[in-house]
Write a protein that holds these residues in place. Sequence first.
Motif, PDB file in Angstrom:
ATOM      1  N   ARG A  34       2.700   6.185 -11.290  1.00  0.00           N
ATOM      2  CA  ARG A  34       3.146   7.582 -11.211  1.00  0.00           C
ATOM      3  C   ARG A  34       1.856   8.371 -11.075  1.00  0.00           C
ATOM      4  O   ARG A  34       0.979   8.274 -11.926  1.00  0.00           O
ATOM      5  N   LEU A  51       4.202  12.309  -9.010  1.00  0.00           N
ATOM      6  CA  LEU A  51       4.935  11.558  -7.986  1.00  0.00           C
ATOM      7  C   LEU A  51       5.503  10.293  -8.608  1.00  0.00           C
ATOM      8  O   LEU A  51       4.803   9.586  -9.337  1.00  0.00           O
ATOM      9  N   SER A  55       6.642   6.456  -4.168  1.00  0.00           N
ATOM     10  CA  SER A  55       6.646   7.643  -3.297  1.00  0.00           C
ATOM     11  C   SER A  55       5.748   7.459  -2.089  1.00  0.00           C
ATOM     12  O   SER A  55       4.823   6.643  -2.101  1.00  0.00           O
TER      13      SER A  55
END
Length: 105
Positions: A34, A51, A55
């Motif tokens: 993340r 994010l 992603s």
Amino acid sequence: MGTDEKQPAADVQATVAVTATAAVKRYAIAPGYRVNVRSGPSTQYAIVRSLAAGSTVPIHCQKPGEWVSGPYGTTNLWDNIAPGEYVSDAYVKTGSDSYVAPRCA
């Protein structure tokens, strides 16, 4: 339109905007991470958002900033993914240790 007619300025601007947007390539964030999105090219800047793992991000331009180590090495390149939003290139799989987009102004 006939051959002598000109395209209205608004249509030309819309076409250019769509073309520019379509030309921006998306890159994957490192699997399992993340990633914090910051308001500038350093961990000293505020976190704008995070994010999710898996992603992808567009890179509009890149600029040097704080050195960061991540899964894709140690770098001072920061990727501009939206107005006022930067992520360290150390967490983005670009396939390159150098610029893959224009340098930010």
